[in-house]
Every structure is written in C-alpha cells, then in structure tokens.
Design a protein around this motif. Structure first.
Motif, PDB file in Angstrom:
ATOM      1  N   CYS A 113     -20.136 -17.923-105.703  1.00 45.88           N
ATOM      2  CA  CYS A 113     -21.259 -18.856-105.868  1.00 45.88           C
ATOM      3  C   CYS A 113     -22.004 -18.993-104.543  1.00 45.88           C
ATOM      4  CB  CYS A 113     -20.727 -20.213-106.319  1.00 45.88           C
ATOM      5  SG  CYS A 113     -21.993 -21.455-106.473  1.00 45.88           S
ATOM      6  N   HIS A 170     -23.701 -21.374-103.520  1.00 46.90           N
ATOM      7  CA  HIS A 170     -23.756 -22.731-102.969  1.00 46.90           C
ATOM      8  C   HIS A 170     -22.737 -22.888-101.856  1.00 46.90           C
ATOM      9  CE1 HIS A 170     -22.740 -27.227-103.318  1.00 46.90           C
ATOM     10  NE2 HIS A 170     -23.847 -27.131-102.613  1.00 46.90           N
ATOM     11  N   MET A 171     -21.447 -22.897-102.197  1.00 49.09           N
ATOM     12  CA  MET A 171     -20.443 -23.080-101.152  1.00 49.09           C
ATOM     13  C   MET A 171     -19.258 -22.139-101.323  1.00 49.09           C
ATOM     14  SD  MET A 171     -20.614 -27.242-100.793  1.00 49.09           S
ATOM     15  CE  MET A 171     -19.344 -27.473 -99.604  1.00 49.09           C
ATOM     16  N   GLY A 172     -19.463 -21.067-102.081  1.00 43.83           N
ATOM     17  CA  GLY A 172     -18.464 -20.000-102.064  1.00 43.83           C
ATOM     18  C   GLY A 172     -17.336 -20.064-103.078  1.00 43.83           C
ATOM     19  N   CYS A 173     -17.366 -20.984-104.058  1.00 43.03           N
ATOM     20  CA  CYS A 173     -16.353 -20.931-105.117  1.00 43.03           C
ATOM     21  C   CYS A 173     -16.648 -19.715-106.009  1.00 43.03           C
ATOM     22  CB  CYS A 173     -16.398 -22.197-105.968  1.00 43.03           C
ATOM     23  SG  CYS A 173     -15.756 -23.633-105.118  1.00 43.03           S
ATOM     24  N   CYS A 216     -20.168 -22.325-112.210  1.00 38.29           N
ATOM     25  CA  CYS A 216     -19.301 -22.606-111.068  1.00 38.29           C
ATOM     26  C   CYS A 216     -18.468 -23.870-111.320  1.00 38.29           C
ATOM     27  CB  CYS A 216     -20.145 -22.785-109.815  1.00 38.29           C
ATOM     28  SG  CYS A 216     -19.084 -23.050-108.384  1.00 38.29           S
ATOM     29  N   CYS A 241     -16.967 -25.678-109.217  1.00 40.66           N
ATOM     30  CA  CYS A 241     -16.917 -26.652-108.110  1.00 40.66           C
ATOM     31  C   CYS A 241     -17.988 -27.736-108.222  1.00 40.66           C
ATOM     32  CB  CYS A 241     -16.980 -25.921-106.781  1.00 40.66           C
ATOM     33  SG  CYS A 241     -15.433 -25.036-106.499  1.00 40.66           S
ATOM     34  N   HIS A 242     -19.269 -27.355-108.278  1.00 35.44           N
ATOM     35  CA  HIS A 242     -20.314 -28.382-108.360  1.00 35.44           C
ATOM     36  C   HIS A 242     -21.309 -28.117-109.482  1.00 35.44           C
ATOM     37  CE1 HIS A 242     -19.047 -27.802-104.092  1.00 35.44           C
ATOM     38  NE2 HIS A 242     -18.592 -29.007-104.354  1.00 35.44           N
ATOM     39  N   GLY A 243     -20.945 -27.167-110.366  1.00 34.04           N
ATOM     40  CA  GLY A 243     -21.731 -27.016-111.590  1.00 34.04           C
ATOM     41  C   GLY A 243     -22.930 -26.085-111.520  1.00 34.04           C
ATOM     42  N   SER A 244     -23.094 -25.285-110.465  1.00 33.50           N
ATOM     43  CA  SER A 244     -24.213 -24.325-110.486  1.00 33.50           C
ATOM     44  C   SER A 244     -24.010 -23.363-111.645  1.00 33.50           C
ATOM     45  CB  SER A 244     -24.251 -23.505-109.193  1.00 33.50           C
ATOM     46  OG  SER A 244     -24.680 -24.304-108.141  1.00 33.50           O
ATOM     47  N   PRO A 246     -26.482 -27.006-107.768  1.00 29.82           N
ATOM     48  CA  PRO A 246     -27.111 -27.000-106.450  1.00 29.82           C
ATOM     49  C   PRO A 246     -27.388 -25.629-105.822  1.00 29.82           C
ATOM     50  CG  PRO A 246     -24.800 -27.598-106.272  1.00 29.82           C
ATOM     51  CD  PRO A 246     -25.117 -27.555-107.728  1.00 29.82           C
TER      52      PRO A 246
HETATM   53 FE1  FES Z   1     -20.653 -23.374-106.657  1.00 34.74          FE
HETATM   54 FE2  FES Z   1     -20.884 -25.582-105.227  1.00 34.74          FE
HETATM   55  S1  FES Z   1     -19.725 -23.840-104.793  1.00 34.74           S
HETATM   56  S2  FES Z   1     -21.780 -25.124-107.114  1.00 34.74           S
END
Ligand code: FES
Length: 509
Positions: free
Chosen positions: A463, A465-468, A481, A483-486, A498
């Motif tokens: 992802c 956003h932050m790598g999940c 994703c 982690c935060h729903g992207s 995000p």
């Molecule tokens: Fe994927 Fe934050 S790491 S939405």
C-alpha cells in the motif's frame, strides 16, 4: 440493474443509477478563494452550499467525481438512532454531551427537511420510525438500558415486544419520527445551488498536501495550488494529517447492501438489529415498485473472508425472511470509525486555525455529515457552535478508551508483518477468469487479477500509504488495505484514500 434472483455481476449503488449528476473539469491552474474544500460528499457539498450562501468564494475538489464516495453508497437513513449508543455516551461523556449529540443529529434532520422544502427538492424524503430489534436475551437488557437513556435525555421512544417484520425478535426499541431520503437527489440540487452561488467545482483533482505561506494552499497531484484563507478536509479519510495522527485514531469498516424486490410487502419503518451480524433494512421505490434495501455483514476493511460471501449471507437472509423475487443492485460502503465513536470535526489539530477536518461518521454520515458541514461553516464564519467541544478532534488527550489506540496500532503492525510474510509461488496462468491471487514475482509480493477477457493485471501489493499489504476484495474486484482502508482498482488506481499514489503495476504478460 439486474433482472434475476442471482447477485448482479458488478457492484453498483442504486443512488447513482439513472441520475444525472453534473460533471466538472479538472483543476488546471492556480486559483485563490476564501475556502478550499477537499471532498465532494455530503459534508463538503453542504459546507460549500452554506458558505457560498454567506458570499464566501469557495472551490471544492474531488479526487474522483462528486458523490461517488461513501455518500454515494450510503443507506441514507436520516436518524439520531445510531445503534445502541446513548447509554454508552452517558457513561463515557456524561448526560450533557450525550444530549448534545442527539440534538446535533436532530438539527441535521431538520436542516435536510427545511432545505428540501425551501428548494422544493423531490428527494423522496419520508418520515419513518427507527427501530432497533433483538432476538438475544443479552441484548434485551441493553435495549432496556438504552430506553432509560432515552428517558433521561428526553428522546421520544418506546420498548415493544413485536415488530411487523418477520425476522426472529424478542424486543425492540423505537425512536419516533425519523426519516429516510434519496441522498443524491437532495445533494444534486445543492450542487446546482452552489454553482449559482459561484462555487467552483473540480473533479479528478487529487489533493496531496497543504503548503503554508501567508495562507494555506491545497497542493494537487498535478502541482496546482488552491490558495485559501481556510481549508476544509472533507475527504472521508483526511487527505492531510496536520499532526492530528488520524491513521492511529480510526479504522475502516465495510458493509454490504442488496436492493431486493421481495415477495413480502415492506411494513414501513427503518430497522437495525442490535446483535451481530448486523442486519439493517429500509425501503425505496424504484420505477414505481417497492424495493427492500437489505444491509449488513460489517467487518474491518481488508480483513475477514472472501467479500463476495458477505453478499451471499445477505442474499440468504433476504430469501429466508422476505422471499427474493429479484436482486436489482448490490454495492458496499466503507466507513471510518473513531476511538470513542464520535466523529472528529473541527480544527485539524489543537493550534491550527485555518484547516478544518470532518471524518469518522461511523456509518451515520447523513446526519453527522450535515452536522459537520454546519459546524465547520460556523467556525469559518466566526460563529459560536454548541457542538464545537463535543466534536473537536483534539479531544484525543482526554479519550476514555485510549487503550484502543494501542489495539489499532498493534493490529496495523500485525498486518504489516503478516502480509509481508504470507505469499506463495502460485501459478498465475492457472488462474480462472475473474479470479485473483497473491504470488511472488521477482521476489516481490504481487497481486494478480485475471479479468473476464483473460487479461492479467498485476500490482505490487504494498500500500502506497504506509506500507501495509493489500488484500483482494472479490465482491468489488479491488485491492483493499487492512490498515487504514485505502482501496485500489485491480489496475492499481486509488479508489479511496488515505493513499494518494496508485499501486505500482508489474509486467506479467
Ligand atoms: Fe494502507 Fe494505511 S497503509 S491505508
């Protein structure tokens, strides 16, 4: 629209079908306005309407098209009955704040009713009672406690033993005189009013940052700037964090919706089960015919079973209790839930006076989105709002459930690590059409989807956003994703933040 008892092949929300929503160009230059709004859903559009009525110069941008995010996928109940919350809110925040929350929702309902009347909007606004029902002894006590909370807060409600729905139940709690409507018919007129008031709309324009000089400037992915006295991030997940630490304070939750032509007649009212799996029901009229909206199967985004199974579970429920004649539409919605269940609305962080945010509506965006628009407009206009303190995003420090921060972060860390380790050497050429897998290509975790014409689409599953690591969502054909729903299309394009950048495409042909 589908014409069978089977699930429609592609997800499509009923609200957008057969409705012409105005379209707007991409932003291609630097502009200056009083208020720059990011996000063309209920909060952003309602705020643009309110602020432009006060003669402020407003620009609103959306990363996609207007009204195609959560607002376009809602169930559109206009109610203050947001599950069993008032007893919990009294315990966590005290009677005064619990009452304020209720009053904010009812004010939002009144705004929607007044505006519908004033602008003569044909948006199928109808009054219905909202009803929570349960078939579980454990929840009967909770329903009774909630009724006591209603009495304490002066909410008109009633505990009853039977409801006109033929679903198993033992007790139910009514909140009188709530409403439902067609949200896009309502908001389309607000967009038209905004245009008359001089609001500039830009679609397919992604905001990536805020830059500070004398005034903040929204920076777009194409490098253009919207210089504004005030910025309002109404982009579902805030496009800009402003040291508010939003990724650590919210999680994304998905739910599923079927539009069903049923053998049974809809008895009126809007229903919600108290226990899991959630079942929520309302009616809608499509081409003169009565149709049931059957909603439920909530789960954290990117976690859990194959998403198409959630639609099948709703289909089984509908067959068992309503008798399915046709399933006309299926779609799903993604919502953000905050740590204490109250949305974050107001200044993006404590010392910030020019940037505002609204997020975390917890599936109740029709009223909470309207409250947010009114509250942020009041703050921008310098008016006092009774709801400022209740909704302030800076209440983080005083949060009673701080433990959940740790839980959410631990969950994110788990997905970061788990996703990186779990992948195989699947043979992508053996994939069936319309199926996907995660495999290793050149040592990289790669997601591969084979479309209906047997073309392969491969993306790096990290992802942006932050790598999940994203997971396949078979119901919507997207990479989600945990982690935060992207959410990303199977070709890697961002469908929901995000994340702002697409997934990297991998060549596999
Ligand atoms: Fe994927 Fe934050 S790491 S939405």
């Amino acid at each position: 629209m589908s014409d069978t008892k089977e699930l429609p092949q592609f997800p499509e929300p009923y609200w957008r079908d057969n409705l012409e929503i105005p379209s707007f160009p991409k932003l291609k230059e630097k502009i200056s306005v009083d208020v720059g709004i990011v996000g063309g859903g209920i909060a952003g559009i309602t705020a643009a309407y309110l602020l432009s009525k006060e003669n402020l110069k407003v620009a609103l941008i959306d990363a996609g098209v207007l009204l195609n995010g959560t607002t376009g996928h809602t169930t559109a109940k206009v109610t203050a009955q947001h599950g069993l919350i008032y007893d919990e809110f009294i315990k966590h925040f005290g009677e005064e704040k619990a009452k304020l929350y209720y009053e904010a929702q009812m004010e939002a309902k009144e705004f929607i009713e007044q505006t519908t009347k004033e602008l003569q909007i044909d948006c199928e606004l109808e009054e219905h009672d909202a009803i929570i029902y349960t078939n579980s002894d454990e929840y009967i006590t909770q329903l009774e406690n909630e009724k006591k909370a209603y009495d304490q807060l002066g909410i008109e409600g009633e505990l009853i033993d039977t409801i006109p729905l033929q679903v198993p139940h033992k007790k139910a709690l009514i909140m009188k005189n709530q409403a439902q409507y067609h949200p896009l018919k309502f908001l389309k007129v607000l967009v038209e009013e905004c245009v008359k008031n001089g609001v500039q709309f830009y679609e397919n324009t992604t905001a990536v940052d805020v830059e500070y000089n004398k005034h903040p400037a929204i920076v777009t992915r194409d490098g253009h700037r919207i210089i504004s006295k005030f910025v309002f991030a109404a982009s579902h997940f805030p496009f800009y964090d402003g040291q508010g630490f939003y990724p650590t304070r919210m999680y994304a939750d998905r739910s599923y919706i079927l539009a069903v032509k049923a053998k049974k007649k809809y008895p009126g009212g809007m229903y919600l089960s108290a226990e899991l799996p959630t079942r929520s029901l309302r009616s809608v009229t499509i081409n003169g015919e009565e149709v049931w909206l059957v909603i439920g199967q909530d789960h954290k985004t990117g976690q859990g079973k194959s998403t198409i199974e959630h639609y099948h579970a709703l289909q089984d429920f509908a067959e068992a209790h309503l008798g399915v004649e046709k399933i006309l539409y299926r779609w799903s919605a993604q919502d953000l839930i905050t740590l204490d269940k109250l949305p974050y609305v107001g200044r993006i962080s404590e010392n910030e006076h020019a940037i505002f945010v609204a997020t975390g509506f917890r599936k109740w965006g029709m009223t909470n989105g309207t409250v947010a628009a009114k509250l942020v407009s009041d703050l921008i206009l310098g008016n006092d709002s009774p709801y400022e303190e209740l909704y302030t995003p800076s209440r983080f420090q005083a949060d009673p459930s701080l433990r959940k921060v740790v839980q959410i972060n631990a969950d994110v860390a788990k997905h970061l690590i788990k996703g990186k380790l779990e992948f195989t050497d699947n043979n992508i050429h053996a994939l069936a059409a319309d199926d996907a897998t995660v495999t290793r290509i050149n040592g990289k975790r790669t997601g591969v989807y084979k479309d209906l014409e047997s073309n392969l689409h491969a993306v790096d599953t990290t992802c942006t956003h932050m790598g999940c690591e994203v997971e396949w969502n078979s119901g919507e054909r997207t990479w989600d994703c945990p982690c935060h729903g992207s959410r990303f299309s199977y070709t890697g394009e961002v469908m929901e933040g995000p994340a702002k950048r697409p997934l990297e495409r991998i060549d596999v042909e």
